[in-house]
Design a protein around this motif. Structure first.
Motif, PDB file in Angstrom:
ATOM      1  N   THR A 429       0.836  -1.210   0.000  1.00  0.00           N
ATOM      2  CA  THR A 429       0.000   0.000   0.000  1.00  0.00           C
ATOM      3  C   THR A 429       0.866   1.254   0.000  1.00  0.00           C
ATOM      4  O   THR A 429       1.880   1.302   0.692  1.00  0.00           O
ATOM      5  CB  THR A 429      -0.963   0.019   1.213  1.00  0.00           C
ATOM      6  OG1 THR A 429      -1.707   1.248   1.200  1.00  0.00           O
ATOM      7  CG2 THR A 429      -0.212  -0.062   2.538  1.00  0.00           C
ATOM      8  N   PRO A 430       0.471   2.271  -0.777  1.00  0.00           N
ATOM      9  CA  PRO A 430       1.180   3.547  -0.648  1.00  0.00           C
ATOM     10  C   PRO A 430       0.872   4.174   0.704  1.00  0.00           C
ATOM     11  O   PRO A 430      -0.081   3.764   1.382  1.00  0.00           O
ATOM     12  CB  PRO A 430       0.616   4.406  -1.783  1.00  0.00           C
ATOM     13  CG  PRO A 430      -0.521   3.667  -2.376  1.00  0.00           C
ATOM     14  CD  PRO A 430      -0.605   2.314  -1.761  1.00  0.00           C
ATOM     15  N   ILE A 431       1.659   5.142   1.108  1.00  0.00           N
ATOM     16  CA  ILE A 431       1.431   5.865   2.374  1.00  0.00           C
ATOM     17  C   ILE A 431       1.285   7.339   2.030  1.00  0.00           C
ATOM     18  O   ILE A 431       2.052   7.879   1.234  1.00  0.00           O
ATOM     19  CB  ILE A 431       2.619   5.662   3.347  1.00  0.00           C
ATOM     20  CG1 ILE A 431       2.644   4.222   3.879  1.00  0.00           C
ATOM     21  CG2 ILE A 431       2.561   6.644   4.505  1.00  0.00           C
ATOM     22  CD1 ILE A 431       3.842   3.911   4.768  1.00  0.00           C
ATOM     23  N   ARG A 432       0.307   7.987   2.620  1.00  0.00           N
ATOM     24  CA  ARG A 432       0.155   9.438   2.461  1.00  0.00           C
ATOM     25  C   ARG A 432       0.681  10.127   3.714  1.00  0.00           C
ATOM     26  O   ARG A 432       0.371   9.691   4.826  1.00  0.00           O
ATOM     27  CB  ARG A 432      -1.319   9.816   2.284  1.00  0.00           C
ATOM     28  CG  ARG A 432      -1.943   9.262   1.027  1.00  0.00           C
ATOM     29  CD  ARG A 432      -1.788  10.222  -0.132  1.00  0.00           C
ATOM     30  NE  ARG A 432      -2.502   9.739  -1.302  1.00  0.00           N
ATOM     31  CZ  ARG A 432      -1.990   8.964  -2.247  1.00  0.00           C
ATOM     32  NH1 ARG A 432      -0.754   8.537  -2.134  1.00  0.00           N
ATOM     33  NH2 ARG A 432      -2.703   8.603  -3.296  1.00  0.00           N
ATOM     34  N   MET A 433       1.447  11.201   3.533  1.00  0.00           N
ATOM     35  CA  MET A 433       1.932  11.976   4.673  1.00  0.00           C
ATOM     36  C   MET A 433       1.607  13.442   4.471  1.00  0.00           C
ATOM     37  O   MET A 433       1.893  14.005   3.423  1.00  0.00           O
ATOM     38  CB  MET A 433       3.447  11.821   4.820  1.00  0.00           C
ATOM     39  CG  MET A 433       3.840  10.764   5.816  1.00  0.00           C
ATOM     40  SD  MET A 433       5.574  10.855   6.177  1.00  0.00           S
ATOM     41  CE  MET A 433       5.817   9.212   6.842  1.00  0.00           C
TER      42      MET A 433
END
Length: 443
Positions: A429-433
């Protein structure tokens, strides 16, 4: 089902593009007082009364289209009509009811789709122009007076469109425990063959000719691993090669399929390796924040030695360097090799993308990470990180509060992302920051 799709149609130069821009609140469509400026269809996501839907602006329909471009525009509009939930027919009060309007209305009535009639260029408020009543002759019900320039009547128009939308709970026609899986990739990588292998039947047309699958097709499937809805999408070609009007719509449908999926299987042809088009297709899924699995198909057709798989894995990692989080699986849709492994992986990455981590655990990782590698400084000013919290899932979305957002260099952000992955997994999964200064208002 996807989000409702509202298509704006009508003969050329009645103000469709201006109405499109007014409804979506952005100047996306070229507005020019010349028939035929909008040759292609434009799409935008809109919201009205809490409902999100897609709006499509079409080129003008000229029923007796003789020139090639006009015929092309007409075909484009027909494709939009075929796929629309509701059609808005725009007419022009200044030119009045024309024979072309009547022919377009006849075409819409034959489509048996819900049609909302909008009479544009009603720019004066107050007394209704009596000329609007002649549009009842089209047999499409009450005409709604609108002004695309000033925005009058657009609320009534959207209310009329919403009356034809399916109920919100009907939009998701599969259960909450069903994992939606979009199978994406360039044409002819074996997407339809994989669906057929999984379903054990010829549910989807399979052909060696690129572009056989023109629409996104849903197939529900259940086994001991769980319930799945596979969305087989048309192959996405390079933009310069997308000249067939039907295929242009296929790219939109594939993009919409990514949007409504939980997991994307990015299919790559083992014979060709990762092409430029594969990186673009994968980029769509990555930007949409979807859990991803890279599926290398046609593995049976490759001559192998002991190092072939490792070399291919390294090549894929190098070419899709922004997706190092995505697991890679080597399959053959033709022979069924390793297809069974996909279900465990789909469940795994779907769970990872829905993972919630407590604020306490996050801040413990943050404290360890900053102790190990000091935050960056600039001109004597040091970045201070106060705390981190998770604000969303699918993909996991974290907010970090700091003293100076400008000091938060991209490389340090990547370092923190790697620390999170090392501690919690978050594979596939990508991660959003999001970085916020403490003084920023939350929300």
């Amino acid at each position: 089902m996807a989000k409702p799709l509202v298509a704006i149609v009508g003969r050329p130069n009645v103000g469709k593009s201006m109405l499109f821009n007014k409804l979506c609140g952005k100047r996306l469509s070229i507005v020019e007082d010349t028939p035929g400026v909008t040759r292609d269809r434009l799409y935008a996501e809109c919201e009205w009364c809490g409902r999100v839907f897609d709006l499509v602006d079409t080129g003008g329909i000229e029923p007796s289209a003789d020139s090639e471009i006009l015929a092309f525009m007409r075909r484009q509009a027909e494709i939009a009509i075929e796929n629309a939930t509701v059609i808005v027919l725009v007419c022009d009060i200044k030119t009045g009811l024309t024979a072309s309007d009547q022919e377009v209305a006849g075409m819409l009535l034959r489509s048996r789709k819900p049609v909302v009639l909008a009479v544009n260029k009603m720019d004066k408020t107050g007394v209704t122009d009596p000329d609007v009543y002649e549009f009842y002759n089209l047999g499409l019900g009450d005409p709604i007076p609108v002004s695309a320039v000033h925005g009058h009547g657009t609320g009534d128009l959207l209310d009329a469109c919403m009356a034809h939308f399916p109920p919100e709970d009907a939009e998701e026609d599969v259960g909450d425990d069903t994992v939606r899986v979009a199978i994406i990739g360039k044409p002819n990588v074996g997407k339809s063959s994989l669906v057929n292998r999984i379903l054990g039947e010829e549910r989807v047309i399979v052909s060696d000719m690129a572009g056989t699958t023109r629409d996104a097709i849903d197939s529900t499937f259940e086994n001991e691993k769980g319930k799945y809805c596979f969305i087989d999408t048309a192959g996405m070609r390079r933009k310069s090669k997308v000249d067939d009007p039907i295929e242009k719509f296929s790219v939109l449908r594939a993009t919409m399929a990514i949007e409504r999926s939980d997991v994307c299987l990015i299919m790559i042809d083992a014979n060709e390796g990762v092409t430029e088009q594969d990186t673009k297709v994968a980029g769509l899924a990555h930007e949409a924040g979807k859990a991803c699995i890279i599926v290398v198909n046609k593995w049976d057709a490759i001559e192998k030695d002991g190092k072939t798989m490792d070399k291919m894995r390294d090549d894929v990692r190098r070419d899709l360097s922004y997706m190092t989080y995505a697991p890679i699986v080597f399959i053959s849709a033709l022979t069924g090799q390793r297809v069974d492994r996909l279900f465990d992986l789909i469940n795994y990455v779907n769970d990872q993308s829905a993972m919630r981590i407590t604020t306490g655990m996050l801040n413990s990782v943050l404290a360890d990470a900053t102790a190990r590698v000091q935050p960056p400084t600039d001109k004597g000013k040091r970045l201070k990180l106060y705390y981190m919290t998770q604000v969303g899932v699918k993909p996991p979305h974290f907010v970090i509060f700091c003293n100076e957002a400008q000091l938060f260099h991209f490389s340090y952000q990547r370092y923190l992302e790697n620390q999170l992955r090392a501690t919690f997994g978050l594979e596939g999964t990508p991660i959003r920051m999001t970085i916020r200064q403490k003084s920023d208002k939350e929300g």
